[in-house]
Scaffold this active site. Structure first.
Site, short mmCIF file in Angstrom:
data_model
loop_
_atom_site.label_atom_id
_atom_site.label_comp_id
_atom_site.label_asym_id
_atom_site.label_seq_id
_atom_site.Cartn_x
_atom_site.Cartn_y
_atom_site.Cartn_z
N ASP A 43 22.15 31.77 4.43
CA ASP A 43 23.57 31.61 4.08
C ASP A 43 24.37 31.74 5.37
O ASP A 43 24.52 32.84 5.91
CB ASP A 43 23.96 32.71 3.07
N SER A 63 38.21 17.28 6.46
CA SER A 63 38.58 16.50 5.28
C SER A 63 40.01 15.99 5.44
O SER A 63 40.82 16.58 6.17
CB SER A 63 38.50 17.43 4.06
N TYR A 114 40.98 25.33 0.14
CA TYR A 114 40.20 24.32 0.86
C TYR A 114 41.04 23.73 2.00
O TYR A 114 40.59 23.65 3.14
CB TYR A 114 39.78 23.24 -0.13
N SER A 130 41.52 26.19 4.84
CA SER A 130 40.29 26.43 5.62
C SER A 130 40.02 25.27 6.56
O SER A 130 39.58 25.46 7.70
CB SER A 130 39.10 26.67 4.68
N LYS A 131 40.29 24.04 6.11
CA LYS A 131 40.04 22.87 6.97
C LYS A 131 41.08 22.80 8.09
O LYS A 131 40.79 22.34 9.19
CB LYS A 131 40.04 21.58 6.13
N1 LIG Z 1 32.13 14.94 -0.72
C1 LIG Z 1 33.39 14.69 -0.42
O1 LIG Z 1 34.09 13.95 -1.12
C2 LIG Z 1 33.99 15.29 0.84
C3 LIG Z 1 35.29 14.87 1.20
C4 LIG Z 1 35.85 15.41 2.36
C5 LIG Z 1 35.16 16.33 3.11
N2 LIG Z 1 33.90 16.71 2.73
C6 LIG Z 1 33.23 17.74 3.54
O2 LIG Z 1 31.92 17.31 3.86
C7 LIG Z 1 31.05 18.44 3.93
C8 LIG Z 1 29.84 18.22 3.02
O3 LIG Z 1 30.29 17.97 1.70
P1 LIG Z 1 29.29 17.54 0.52
O4 LIG Z 1 30.11 16.88 -0.51
O5 LIG Z 1 28.10 16.84 1.08
O6 LIG Z 1 28.88 19.01 -0.03
P2 LIG Z 1 27.70 19.47 -0.99
O7 LIG Z 1 27.09 18.31 -1.71
O8 LIG Z 1 28.22 20.60 -1.79
O9 LIG Z 1 26.60 20.01 0.02
C9 LIG Z 1 26.82 21.19 0.73
C10 LIG Z 1 25.56 21.55 1.47
O10 LIG Z 1 25.77 22.80 2.12
C11 LIG Z 1 24.83 23.78 1.66
N3 LIG Z 1 25.56 25.06 1.65
C12 LIG Z 1 26.66 25.39 0.95
N4 LIG Z 1 27.08 26.62 1.28
C13 LIG Z 1 26.22 27.06 2.23
C14 LIG Z 1 26.13 28.26 2.99
N5 LIG Z 1 27.02 29.25 2.83
N6 LIG Z 1 25.12 28.40 3.89
C15 LIG Z 1 24.23 27.39 4.07
N7 LIG Z 1 24.27 26.23 3.39
C16 LIG Z 1 25.26 26.08 2.48
C17 LIG Z 1 24.38 23.26 0.28
O11 LIG Z 1 23.09 23.70 -0.09
P3 LIG Z 1 22.84 25.05 -0.94
O12 LIG Z 1 23.90 25.07 -2.01
O13 LIG Z 1 21.45 24.91 -1.46
O14 LIG Z 1 22.99 26.15 0.04
C18 LIG Z 1 24.34 21.74 0.59
O15 LIG Z 1 23.19 21.41 1.33
C19 LIG Z 1 31.91 19.65 3.55
O16 LIG Z 1 32.37 20.30 4.70
C20 LIG Z 1 33.05 19.04 2.79
O17 LIG Z 1 34.21 19.84 2.84
C21 LIG Z 1 33.31 16.22 1.60
#
Ligand SMILES: NC(=O)c1ccc[n+]([C@@H]2O[C@H](COP(=O)([O-])OP(=O)(O)OC[C@H]3O[C@@H](n4cnc5c(N)ncnc54)[C@H](OP(=O)(O)O)[C@@H]3O)[C@@H](O)[C@H]2O)c1
Length: 273
Positions: free
Chosen positions: A65, A143, A156, A159-160
């Site tokens: 984590d 983001s 959110y 934090s960003k």
């Molecule tokens: N998807 C979107 O629409 C979107 C839009 C704008 C920005 N973003 C940004 O892009 C990034 C990735 O987003 P995503 O949608 O791919 O997220 P996601 O599907 O929730 O994946 C998050 C990843 O991080 C891991 N994780 C979460 N908390 C953790 C921690 N404390 N320590 C270690 N690993 C951790 C999760 O695995 P485990 O849960 O197994 O630990 C998973 O591998 C984020 O920063 C998000 O803010 C996403």
């Protein structure tokens, strides 16, 4: 500046067991980069490792984590211990929240900042000595929600915004060491199964799939932008036309942006699902 060759480099990608982080890992592997995957669930990490191994076998997993202080050190030490160097750190871990400020448990802010800010600062500080040696890259995955506060996602958004300040400070502090810092403002993107956000009461809420929604980017496209950012050693990259327009308008006409958002509050409600 000439494009940087990525073959033979080593990358740590936090939160890469699924979603955008996994797509970044696969894209970098295709460029010949050795990969360190991270997440909190070993089973999911093993699945992601198999996906990277379809490209090459220079990949390890570190289950921790990253919001915990020592996890940053352990992750970076594992990478250097196994591959002998570190060239790229992608701070990808991020969790979103749902709910207005007035209805939220203050713990929501603690949880979001633990993942999104401390989860980036912990590995960044640990990686700095090695990245100074390799003149490497630190990329923060942010983001469009980091451009201005939007309704229902204040933890959110804030934090960003904090990540942006950290990225700007490091660019100034480490200029002398030639460390590249990137900040990618990602728009709404496809998600993998079980992605969760933190609800107003602090519980986890599973998000609906959004593959068929208009304007949703693929994870692979976001990953390709991150790779390009590293190769060109650029600072900020804002994805999507709406994102670019939003950045431009917010800097020059913030009150107009506020008016537009107030007129379209219902659309924010729908998009938060
Ligand atoms: N998807 C979107 O629409 C979107 C839009 C704008 C920005 N973003 C940004 O892009 C990034 C990735 O987003 P995503 O949608 O791919 O997220 P996601 O599907 O929730 O994946 C998050 C990843 O991080 C891991 N994780 C979460 N908390 C953790 C921690 N404390 N320590 C270690 N690993 C951790 C999760 O695995 P485990 O849960 O197994 O630990 C998973 O591998 C984020 O920063 C998000 O803010 C996403």
């Amino acid at each position: 500046m000439a494009k940087v060759k990525l073959t033979g480099k080593v990358a740590v990608i936090t939160g890469s067991s699924r979603g955008i982080g996994k797509a970044i890992a696969i894209d970098l592997a295709k460029q010949g980069v050795s990969i360190v995957l991270n997440g909190r669930n070993q089973e999911r990490l093993d699945e992601a490792k198999v996906a990277v191994e379809k490209v090459h076998d220079k990949v390890i997993t570190v289950c921790c984590d990253i919001s915990e202080k020592d996890a940053g050190k352990n992750l970076i030490q594992s990478a250097i211990g196994h591959f002998g160097q570190l060239d790229i750190l992608i701070n990808n871990v991020g969790v979103s929240n749902r709910g207005n400020v007035g209805e939220s448990d203050p713990e929501v802010f603690k949880k979001v900042f633990a993942s999104n800010l401390f989860g980036a600062v912990n590995p960044t500080i640990a990686a700095m000595p090695e990245l100074r040696k390799t003149k490497g890259s630190i990329v923060f995955i942010s983001s469009l929600a980091g451009i201005r506060g939007i309704p229902g996602m204040s933890a959110y958004c804030s934090s960003k915004m904090a990540l942006r300040a950290v990225a700007e400070s490091i660019r100034l502090e480490e200029k002398v060491n030639d460390i590249h810092v990137g900040l990618i403002l990602v728009g709404i993107t496809q998600i993998e199964h079980n992605k969760e956000a933190i609800a107003a009461d602090g519980s986890m809420q599973t998000l609906e799939k959004r593959d068929d929604k208009k304007g949703v980017q693929t994870m692979e496209y976001v990953a390709s932008v991150v790779t390009k950012n590293i190769r060109k050693r650029k600072f900020i990259y804002t994805l999507t036309g709406i994102g670019k327009l939003n950045s431009f308008m917010q800097a020059r006409f913030p009150m107009l942006v506020e008016k537009i958002i107030l007129k379209n509050l219902h659309k924010f409600e729908e998009r938060r699902q």
